[in-house]
Design a protein around this motif. Structure first.
Motif, mmCIF file in Angstrom:
data_model
loop_
_atom_site.group_PDB
_atom_site.id
_atom_site.type_symbol
_atom_site.label_atom_id
_atom_site.label_comp_id
_atom_site.label_asym_id
_atom_site.label_seq_id
_atom_site.Cartn_x
_atom_site.Cartn_y
_atom_site.Cartn_z
ATOM 1 N N ARG A 247 43.827 13.706 91.912
ATOM 2 C CA ARG A 247 43.033 14.789 92.175
ATOM 3 C C ARG A 247 42.736 15.129 93.646
ATOM 4 O O ARG A 247 42.734 14.080 94.558
ATOM 5 C CB ARG A 247 41.593 14.325 91.826
ATOM 6 C CG ARG A 247 40.438 15.393 91.845
ATOM 7 C CD ARG A 247 38.983 15.013 91.252
ATOM 8 N NE ARG A 247 39.005 14.266 90.283
ATOM 9 C CZ ARG A 247 38.773 15.055 89.012
ATOM 10 N NH1 ARG A 247 38.852 16.173 88.915
ATOM 11 N NH2 ARG A 247 38.802 14.136 87.681
ATOM 12 N N VAL A 248 43.426 16.270 93.995
ATOM 13 C CA VAL A 248 43.560 16.598 95.354
ATOM 14 C C VAL A 248 43.078 17.793 95.725
ATOM 15 O O VAL A 248 43.168 18.808 94.692
ATOM 16 C CB VAL A 248 45.013 16.348 95.671
ATOM 17 C CG1 VAL A 248 45.905 17.389 95.017
ATOM 18 C CG2 VAL A 248 45.362 16.474 97.269
ATOM 19 N N THR A 249 42.578 18.029 96.972
ATOM 20 C CA THR A 249 42.326 19.655 97.095
ATOM 21 C C THR A 249 42.564 19.770 98.759
ATOM 22 O O THR A 249 42.832 18.957 99.273
ATOM 23 C CB THR A 249 40.638 19.920 96.803
ATOM 24 O OG1 THR A 249 40.508 21.253 96.942
ATOM 25 C CG2 THR A 249 39.859 19.277 97.663
ATOM 26 N N GLY A 250 42.371 20.985 99.385
ATOM 27 C CA GLY A 250 42.641 21.474 100.472
ATOM 28 C C GLY A 250 41.385 21.428 101.160
ATOM 29 O O GLY A 250 40.293 21.659 100.795
ATOM 30 N N MET A 251 41.645 21.177 102.512
ATOM 31 C CA MET A 251 40.319 21.152 103.574
ATOM 32 C C MET A 251 40.808 22.362 104.162
ATOM 33 O O MET A 251 41.633 22.660 104.625
ATOM 34 C CB MET A 251 40.297 19.972 104.469
ATOM 35 C CG MET A 251 40.655 18.646 103.745
ATOM 36 S SD MET A 251 39.081 17.928 103.027
ATOM 37 C CE MET A 251 37.748 17.915 104.385
ATOM 38 N N GLY A 252 39.559 23.153 104.477
ATOM 39 C CA GLY A 252 39.841 24.340 105.435
ATOM 40 C C GLY A 252 38.601 24.776 106.180
ATOM 41 O O GLY A 252 37.369 24.650 105.265
ATOM 42 N N SER B 294 35.704 21.385 101.838
ATOM 43 C CA SER B 294 36.910 21.303 101.227
ATOM 44 C C SER B 294 36.639 22.241 99.790
ATOM 45 O O SER B 294 35.777 22.618 99.694
ATOM 46 C CB SER B 294 36.744 19.705 100.355
ATOM 47 O OG SER B 294 35.895 19.631 99.650
ATOM 48 N N VAL B 295 37.711 22.505 99.414
ATOM 49 C CA VAL B 295 37.852 23.562 98.610
ATOM 50 C C VAL B 295 37.405 22.822 97.028
ATOM 51 O O VAL B 295 38.199 21.993 96.806
ATOM 52 C CB VAL B 295 39.254 24.399 98.527
ATOM 53 C CG1 VAL B 295 39.074 25.193 97.133
ATOM 54 C CG2 VAL B 295 39.558 25.035 99.624
ATOM 55 N N GLN B 296 36.277 23.217 96.664
ATOM 56 C CA GLN B 296 35.937 22.903 95.408
ATOM 57 C C GLN B 296 35.740 24.139 94.268
ATOM 58 O O GLN B 296 35.789 25.238 94.839
ATOM 59 C CB GLN B 296 34.612 22.070 95.502
ATOM 60 C CG GLN B 296 34.791 21.024 96.513
ATOM 61 C CD GLN B 296 36.055 19.693 95.986
ATOM 62 O OE1 GLN B 296 36.305 19.822 94.905
ATOM 63 N NE2 GLN B 296 36.290 19.164 97.119
ATOM 64 N N MET B 297 35.458 23.804 92.882
ATOM 65 C CA MET B 297 35.025 24.716 92.135
ATOM 66 C C MET B 297 33.790 25.559 91.725
ATOM 67 O O MET B 297 32.881 24.596 91.078
ATOM 68 C CB MET B 297 35.815 24.511 90.785
ATOM 69 C CG MET B 297 36.039 25.503 89.718
ATOM 70 S SD MET B 297 36.930 24.915 88.333
ATOM 71 C CE MET B 297 35.545 24.464 87.146
#
Lengths: 298, 463
Positions: free
Chosen positions: B331-336, B176-179
């Motif tokens: 809170r949501v993010t993209g999976m790639g 998942s995209v995190q910071m």
């Protein structure tokens, strides 16, 4: 009439010698052309069998705006209309300068021709670095001179003009052809003009240019053809952007074929390009009687 | 088209495995080493139920990879495990050159695809629609040692296509995209240091301090010539404002719904209002990865696969990871992710399955984690003791675990003729609308109403 054994022997030998070329043309040129003509009337994505759709791909090219076929054609036409004359004029100018009888001229000729033998992709990458708006050498130099930096390839309104300017980098080939043309002009014509009191400009206008017209004609046709086939610099530097400002026809064709898997549409686009190039070449040939001067009447 | 990669052949891999007696995860790879930690545990647990292959059979398995650092590392793990089990099978790895999908389609058309092929979320729809990949569920069902049920469904979904049964890719990691963030830069600027509880407003406020104190630094490594149109970046903004880009039945494009527009506007504001991102068109000397590594970008939103690279290359500042900041509604993010599948042309599909399933084994997952190339996607490993044995950076690797639970996958049920968020008409339309909005050529509302109309016209004709 009966032919001798020698006649038949030579005839068979002749055909045998040209057979590799003929077979090559049939298998690798005409065959794929006919296949692409058929595919242009189908919907085809490589992995599924083609489905006949008649003229739909050809209609879509002109009517479906999201495909951007007309837009990319327009970008290419602008590029051709600007870059071909620019290349011809700069190549002719360079050839005139390099045709002077001065010491060390062969080194200048070599220097100006070198960019032509450098691989295109390497050249394009280097230009990409040079024109980098924030880190490139070009803007750094402009800054040193107190001039405003350019946006070059990063803004829609400057990207296409930048690629047109970059086309001048490849004038070496045209320059050499012009140089050969200039050296083929009989010296006697210039001597006669000098005796008649013609100045430099009139000599150029009435002797050099007409004598070079077959060369210009050749370079004009090949220049237009290569301008309509423009691909690599846009593919490498801009990918058609920003905002489709450099979305050249062949780049669009490539994307439709290999990224969108619209092989039918891409084939139709290829045929449209072929027709455009044939039509332009035909018009140029028809017009050549009026402005191309040959030493021997054709 | 393809260049053969020099790799440790299966024989070498066996030697590596045999020579290694280190207990798994007892020590993480030092930050500067590129050695993949392979342990004896591989031999013990690899593919216990592989009955269909004769262990003495000699044949070659072909494998097409995109050779970026983490995929090569994952490949090495697979090869080592497979080589230990089947030393007689030679695995030939090729690194794809040029446009990957184009090469795969060409090979597929010629009927000579290798046994195992690299895939990724962006390739799933085109590859599956073109029949390039085999459904892996048939192998799963026949294999008692393996179960898809233990894998988090959102990461598995990246290898699936709505409306088509089957799973076509074993993912490399729970990506998942995190910071990622440069801790030193925040601290030295006097800005608060990011936490898992941050909202985007918190980040933007801190970014302004960082940029003010460090001219030439971009706070968010998004923009330039790439990334800004990646669905995993901008679709979460839509979802985080309560919208969604398309109706559930994929018949209505909803990019211009009020909620979607609010999300896109907030995303575009990062460039136009807050100016905390890399300006569009800016060409970075070594990309966005390089920008973060060089300390010129304060944050970088990316998947866990970069941990290994950052551990190896960043030596002059402290970095860490936190969860993606929260948006107003959630809170949501993209999976790639990338992963591996079995091609339709595979001559040894069962052997290919034995090779790739290692990725989803507990051993494979632990090795992936301890080598900092991925985060385990097995539910049964959520509290695995291996996490406690990891050495920072990143200190907060749990951000990827917690973050995975808030990950969404791309809407990928569009009709093939319209493309997807990755390619084709939809991708082109959305990219154009975003670029027009960021460059100020059109307002967000104008741009996305036009985009919706264009997409809708395709959806209407393609249904």
């Amino acid at each position: 009439m009966r032919h001798s054994r020698l006649y038949w022997h030579e005839t068979i030998q002749g055909y045998a010698f040209i057979m590799p070329v003929v077979l090559g043309l049939i298998l690798f040129v005409f065959g794929p052309m006919i296949a692409s003509l058929y595919i242009s009337f189908t919907e085809y994505s490589i992995l599924q069998a083609p489905v006949w759709v008649g003229l739909r791909n050809y209609v879509d090219m002109f009517t479906r705006a999201p495909l951007r076929v007309m837009h990319s054609l327009w970008v290419t036409v602008i590029y051709a209309a600007c870059s071909v004359p620019l290349i011809l004029v700069t190549a002719l100018g360079a050839a005139l300068l390099l045709n002077q009888k001065l010491r060390g001229m062969r080194y200048f000729r070599t220097a100006l021709y070198i960019p032509t033998v450098v691989p295109l992709v390497a050249t394009v990458f280097v230009w990409g670095w040079l024109l980098n708006p924030s880190l490139g050498l070009v803007n750094a130099t402009l800054k040193l001179l107190g001039l405003p930096p350019g946006t070059w390839l990063s803004e829609p309104n400057t990207a296409l003009p930048t690629l047109i300017l970059l086309s001048v980098w490849g004038i070496g080939g045209s320059m050499v052809v012009f140089l050969a043309g200039l050296q083929g002009i009989p010296e006697s014509l210039y001597e006669a003009a000098k005796i008649d009191g013609a100045n430099e400009w009139r000599t150029f206008w009435y002797i050099t240019l007409p004598q070079l017209s077959p060369t210009i004609f050749f370079l004009l046709i090949t220049g237009i053809i290569s301008a309509f086939q423009y691909f690599a610099p846009a593919f490498i530097l801009t990918r058609g952007g920003p905002l489709f400002a450099t979305y050249f026809y062949n780049l669009n064709l490539y994307e439709k074929a290999f990224r969108w898997q619209f092989m039918g549409l891409a084939s139709a686009m290829a045929w449209l390009l072929f027709i455009i190039i044939i039509a332009l070449t035909y018009i140029l040939f028809r017009s050549s009687d009026a402005w191309v001067h040959y030493e021997v009447k054709r | 088209m393809f260049r053969e990669r020099t790799h440790a052949s299966s024989k070498c891999a066996v030697a590596v495995v045999a020579a290694s007696t280190v207990i798994i995860a007892a020590c993480a790879a030092p930050a500067t080493t590129r050695v993949i930690e392979v342990t004896k545990e591989v031999v013990v647990t690899a593919a216990p139920g592989a009955g269909a292959i004769d262990p003495n059979a000699k044949f070659q398995l072909t494998y097409l990879n995109i050779c970026f650092p983490s995929s090569m590392a994952v490949t090495d793990l697979m090869l080592a495990a497979f080589g230990a089990k089947y030393p007689n099978v030679d695995v030939k790895v090729d690194c794809a050159q040029g446009d990957y999908a184009e090469g795969v389609f060409a090979q597929a058309a010629a009927g000579n695809l290798p046994d195992v092929i690299f895939s990724a979320d962006l390739f799933t729809v085109p590859f599956v629609n073109a029949g390039v990949l085999l459904d892996l569920e048939q192998f799963d069902k026949a294999d008692d040692s393996f179960s898809f049920d233990d894998i988090y469904p959102n990461i598995l979904a990246l290898g699936q296509v709505p409306g088509k049964p089957g799973t076509y890719m074993i993912p490399a990691s729970w990506d998942s995209v995190q910071m990622y963030y440069n801790k030193d830069l925040f601290e030295k600027s006097g800005a608060p240091v990011p936490t898992d509880e941050w909202t985007w407003d918190d980040l933007i406020a801190a970014c302004k301090i960082v940029q003010e104190k460090n001219p030439g630094v971009y706070c968010v490594a998004n923009g330039g010539t790439e990334g800004w149109d990646w669905w995993a970046y901008f679709i979460p903004w839509i979802v985080g404002h309560g919208g969604y880009p398309v109706s559930e039945d994929f018949k209505t494009s909803t990019f211009s719904s009020p909620e979607s527009l609010a999300g896109i506007q907030a995303y575009v504001d990062l460039w136009t209002k807050h100016k905390v991102t890399i300006p569009i068109g800016e060409q970075l000397p070594s990309g966005r990865d390089g920008c973060f590594i060089a300390g010129k970008c304060a944050t970088y939103f990316m998947i866990p696969g970069l941990m290994k690279t950052f551990r190896e290359k960043i030596t002059d500042f402290t970095w860490d990871v936190v969860q993606m900041p929260a948006l107003p509604k959630k809170r949501v993010t993209g999976m790639g992710t990338y992963g591996y599948g079995i091609s339709k042309d595979s001559k040894n599909p069962q052997a290919a399955w034995e090779l790739i399933k290692f990725l989803a084994s507990p051993t494979g997952q632990r090795l992936s984690l301890t080598n900092y190339i991925g985060v385990p996607f097995l539910k049964s490993m959520a509290n695995d003791p291996v996490y406690e044995r990891l050495q920072p950076p990143p200190q907060n690797i749990q951000a990827f675990l917690k973050g995975g639970e808030i990950g969404i996958f791309p809407p990928n049920g569009y009709p093939p003729k319209c493309g997807s968020l990755y390619a084709g008409l939809i991708n082109q339309t959305i990219r154009t609308a975003l670029e027009e909005s960021i460059r100020g050529v059109k307002t967000v509302e104008q741009a996305f109403k036009d985009a919706d109309a264009e997409i809708q016209s395709c959806l209407d004709t393609a249904q």
